[in-house]
Motif scaffolding. Sequence first.
Motif, PDB file in Angstrom:
ATOM      1  N   ASP A 139       0.852  -1.190   0.000  1.00  0.00           N
ATOM      2  CA  ASP A 139       0.000   0.000   0.000  1.00  0.00           C
ATOM      3  C   ASP A 139       0.886   1.237   0.000  1.00  0.00           C
ATOM      4  N   THR A 141       0.872   5.817  -0.430  1.00  0.00           N
ATOM      5  CA  THR A 141       0.107   7.053  -0.384  1.00  0.00           C
ATOM      6  C   THR A 141      -0.018   7.645  -1.782  1.00  0.00           C
ATOM      7  N   ARG A 145       4.502   6.946  -1.135  1.00  0.00           N
ATOM      8  CA  ARG A 145       5.209   6.503   0.074  1.00  0.00           C
ATOM      9  C   ARG A 145       4.583   5.214   0.605  1.00  0.00           C
ATOM     10  N   THR A 147       3.118   2.411   3.020  1.00  0.00           N
ATOM     11  CA  THR A 147       2.477   2.454   4.331  1.00  0.00           C
ATOM     12  C   THR A 147       2.249   1.068   4.919  1.00  0.00           C
ATOM     13  N   ASP A 148       2.082   0.053   4.097  1.00  0.00           N
ATOM     14  CA  ASP A 148       1.754  -1.274   4.600  1.00  0.00           C
ATOM     15  C   ASP A 148       1.988  -2.293   3.484  1.00  0.00           C
ATOM     16  N   GLN A 281      -7.589   6.112  12.588  1.00  0.00           N
ATOM     17  CA  GLN A 281      -6.700   6.694  11.583  1.00  0.00           C
ATOM     18  C   GLN A 281      -7.228   8.029  11.086  1.00  0.00           C
TER      19      GLN A 281
END
Length: 321
Positions: A139, A141, A145, A147-148, A281
């Motif tokens: 995952d 952004t 970037r 994230t997971d 979140q």
Amino acid sequence: MPPVPAVLPVTETGRPRWSVVIPVHDCAGYLAEALPEVLAQLGGDVDAGRAEVVVVDDASADDPAAVVGRLGRGRVRYEGQAVNRGAIGTFNHCLDLASGELVHLLHGDDLVLPGFYDAVEDALDDDPAAVAAVCRVEDVTADGRPTDVTRSYRRGTGRWTGALGSLAVSNRVRAPGVVVRRSAYEAVGGFSTDLPHAADWEMWARLAAHGPVVFVDEVLARYRRHDASDTSTRVQSGENVRERVTALTPVLAHVAPERRGALRRRALAYAAVFAGRTALQLARRGRWAGAARQARESVRCLALLVRPAPTPDGEPSPTPR
């Protein structure tokens, strides 16, 4: 069951091995990031007639055709839609257009990583009975970037023996990491237009019920989360969780009846945790309205856990006396 896509017949000698079909809607900038890697991996196959790359534009306000012309240089076909069909209608149109033996539905804002097509093709060649292959996905952004990363469901590449049970609880995979044999799509039909947010989840469960799934234990694709996506809009309204609950009935229909009750309870518990985590979140990002809606949906999922399971027609079962 949704109707089988109206795929034009193609002779075995004239059928490409790969169809990479890319639905886009107002994401020309992201498409410009996705296309170069696809062509880096399959460009030679496109030139040899072994692969096709098709961009399907769902009436975008930006200019994906210009991106296709600049980066495709005759290797990528552009198919424009004059009327906006929405995500699921466009996905089904993509299946109509795909003529290859292996179909990769790559959303225009997602990406493949180096080695994706070779690894997936090798995995499917090693298991000819498999209807689909799934890899791990990162995952990212809006600006790329990480994230997971999705979890590994087995050690090393091979048949995912628990695929249907896992997929009955939640959508455990990301669309850019899924490749399906064209014959399997023809057998099970298209994406359900009754589930605008969960149609992919129901499709993966339907395929897992139809035949074996291969798991490729490598991170080979990226799934982009950004505010302009359809998923982000539904998260803000809480509709993503409501449709997750609605989708449970058609998803669990693919599971043996004696397993449905336990899997339904697990799915509702997972949905409650998922919505609660999403609420936190959103709150951390100052998205208070969305956080409140996700928290409310989490409580609703917990309440459903103590209610009788629905009957096949969608109505709750009568409470035993």
